[in-house]
Design a protein around this motif. Structure first.
Motif, PDB file in Angstrom:
ATOM      1  N   PRO A   1       0.840  -1.202   0.000  1.00 47.33           N
ATOM      2  CA  PRO A   1       0.000   0.000   0.000  1.00 47.33           C
ATOM      3  C   PRO A   1       0.874   1.251   0.000  1.00 47.33           C
ATOM      4  O   PRO A   1       1.982   1.249   0.537  1.00 47.33           O
ATOM      5  N   ALA A   2       0.365   2.317  -0.602  1.00 43.47           N
ATOM      6  CA  ALA A   2       1.098   3.581  -0.622  1.00 43.47           C
ATOM      7  C   ALA A   2       1.242   4.115   0.806  1.00 43.47           C
ATOM      8  O   ALA A   2       0.289   4.082   1.580  1.00 43.47           O
TER       9      ALA A   2
ATOM     10  N   GLU B   1       1.261   7.031   2.885  1.00 43.47           N
ATOM     11  CA  GLU B   1       0.886   8.445   2.877  1.00 43.47           C
ATOM     12  C   GLU B   1       1.692   9.267   3.877  1.00 43.47           C
ATOM     13  O   GLU B   1       1.757  10.492   3.778  1.00 43.47           O
TER      14      GLU B   1
ATOM     15  N   GLN C   1      -5.076  -2.085  -6.909  1.00 42.73           N
ATOM     16  CA  GLN C   1      -5.373  -0.845  -6.197  1.00 42.73           C
ATOM     17  C   GLN C   1      -4.105  -0.242  -5.589  1.00 42.73           C
ATOM     18  O   GLN C   1      -3.879   0.975  -5.657  1.00 42.73           O
ATOM     19  N   HIS C   2      -3.282  -1.100  -4.995  1.00 41.22           N
ATOM     20  CA  HIS C   2      -2.047  -0.612  -4.380  1.00 41.22           C
ATOM     21  C   HIS C   2      -1.125   0.005  -5.438  1.00 41.22           C
ATOM     22  O   HIS C   2      -0.489   1.040  -5.182  1.00 41.22           O
TER      23      HIS C   2
ATOM     24  N   GLU D   1      -2.028   1.413  -8.252  1.00 38.19           N
ATOM     25  CA  GLU D   1      -2.620   2.694  -8.657  1.00 38.19           C
ATOM     26  C   GLU D   1      -2.307   3.772  -7.623  1.00 38.19           C
ATOM     27  O   GLU D   1      -1.948   4.906  -7.973  1.00 38.19           O
ATOM     28  N   ASP D   2      -2.443   3.417  -6.350  1.00 36.85           N
ATOM     29  CA  ASP D   2      -2.178   4.381  -5.280  1.00 36.85           C
ATOM     30  C   ASP D   2      -0.700   4.755  -5.234  1.00 36.85           C
ATOM     31  O   ASP D   2      -0.351   5.936  -5.057  1.00 36.85           O
ATOM     32  N   GLN D   3       0.172   3.755  -5.374  1.00 40.06           N
ATOM     33  CA  GLN D   3       1.612   4.022  -5.362  1.00 40.06           C
ATOM     34  C   GLN D   3       2.000   4.916  -6.535  1.00 40.06           C
ATOM     35  O   GLN D   3       2.781   5.866  -6.387  1.00 40.06           O
TER      36      GLN D   3
ATOM     37  N   ALA E   1       0.100   7.008  -8.236  1.00 37.47           N
ATOM     38  CA  ALA E   1      -0.448   8.358  -8.069  1.00 37.47           C
ATOM     39  C   ALA E   1       0.392   9.163  -7.081  1.00 37.47           C
ATOM     40  O   ALA E   1       0.682  10.352  -7.308  1.00 37.47           O
ATOM     41  N   LEU E   2       0.795   8.527  -5.978  1.00 35.17           N
ATOM     42  CA  LEU E   2       1.605   9.214  -4.974  1.00 35.17           C
ATOM     43  C   LEU E   2       2.983   9.554  -5.535  1.00 35.17           C
ATOM     44  O   LEU E   2       3.529  10.632  -5.264  1.00 35.17           O
TER      45      LEU E   2
END
Length: 268
Positions: free
Chosen positions: A98-99, A101, A147-148, A150-152, A154-155
């Motif tokens: 997971p990204a 944050e 999903q992970h 995509e989040d990584q 994007a971050l």
């Protein structure tokens, strides 16, 4: 004015956080464990927050550091402890994580916490990470991994966009210090400076040839380079209010630079 951190705060550093610092000094970054003396003369009234900068004075002089302490995490799939933060892939089962944050943009791109950066190296790191984290690589994986990724991704994009340009980089560094530049906070700019900018904007609009617009663009670039040096010095000295005032000026000149580009496109 330096304030002393009490013994309880120092003990808090030692026992609660797995403290690790990236210390910036002389343009170089070093990982270090702070000494009792450095902690005892921390400029803040208590331990620095994760993701914050700090300045310490020791018997060997002053240095600026960046707190990168993290509570260790585990892989969401195999529960392997993740030693590095941020971690993009589990070292054991290799799945994307997971990204994080809580990680700063500097940490994400493995970059020194500094206003002056090697943007070519920054771009190289970004491209390498983006190739491995791109969602297309996980189209056949589980929904969690998709999903992970995509989040990584994007971050990572956000971190790169922020650190690439001096203005956004400087504003982000102030944000980490709890000094985000609020909308309208530049209303107290010096009237003579605002008059100079008004005349400069009018000159851009009145430019009749590419040569005229280009001359203004070159002059503006020199101004931005001077401001970059001044902001770097202010941030290295921990003078955040001064850096904020200089960044407000940089924001205005960056707007002029964009207007010059627009005018050149019309005249070409």
């Amino acid at each position: 004015m330096l304030s002393l951190v009490g013994a309880r705060s120092i003990q808090w550093f030692r026992t609660v956080l797995p403290v690790r610092y990236s210390v910036v000094t002389g343009g170089q970054t070093y990982d270090t464990q702070p000494t009792e003396e450095a902690l005892g003369r921390h400029v803040n009234s208590g331990p620095p927050k994760v993701g914050s900068s700090f300045v310490c004075r020791t018997h060997v002089g002053s240095f600026r550091g960046y707190c990168t302490a993290h509570t260790k995490l585990s892989c969401w799939k195999c529960q392997q402890t993740l030693e590095d933060q941020p971690t993009f892939f589990c070292p054991l089962c290799k799945v994307v994580q997971p990204a994080d944050e809580s990680a700063s943009h500097f940490q994400i791109l493995n970059s020194p916490h500094s206003f002056t950066l090697d943007t070519q190296k920054l771009q190289k790191t970004y491209l390498q990470l983006q190739r491995t984290l791109h969602p297309d690589n996980f189209s056949q994986n589980t929904k969690e991994e998709q999903q992970h990724s995509e989040d990584q991704s994007a971050l990572l994009n956000k971190a790169y966009r922020t650190l690439l340009k001096p203005l956004s980089r400087g504003l982000y560094m102030l944000e980490l210090e709890g000094m985000a530049l609020e909308e309208g906070s530049d209303s107290g700019a010096d009237p003579s400076f605002l008059m100079e900018l008004m005349e400069l904007n009018e000159a851009v609009e009145d430019a009749q040839t590419p040569e005229e617009a280009d001359r203004i663009g070159r002059d503006t670039k020199v101004k931005l380079e001077e401001l970059t040096d001044q902001i770097d010095g202010a941030l290295n000295r921990g003078e955040h209010e001064a850096a904020k005032a200089l960044l407000i000026r940089m924001k205005y000149f960056a707007t002029v630079e964009e207007k010059v580009k627009e005018q050149l496109s019309k005249l070409m």
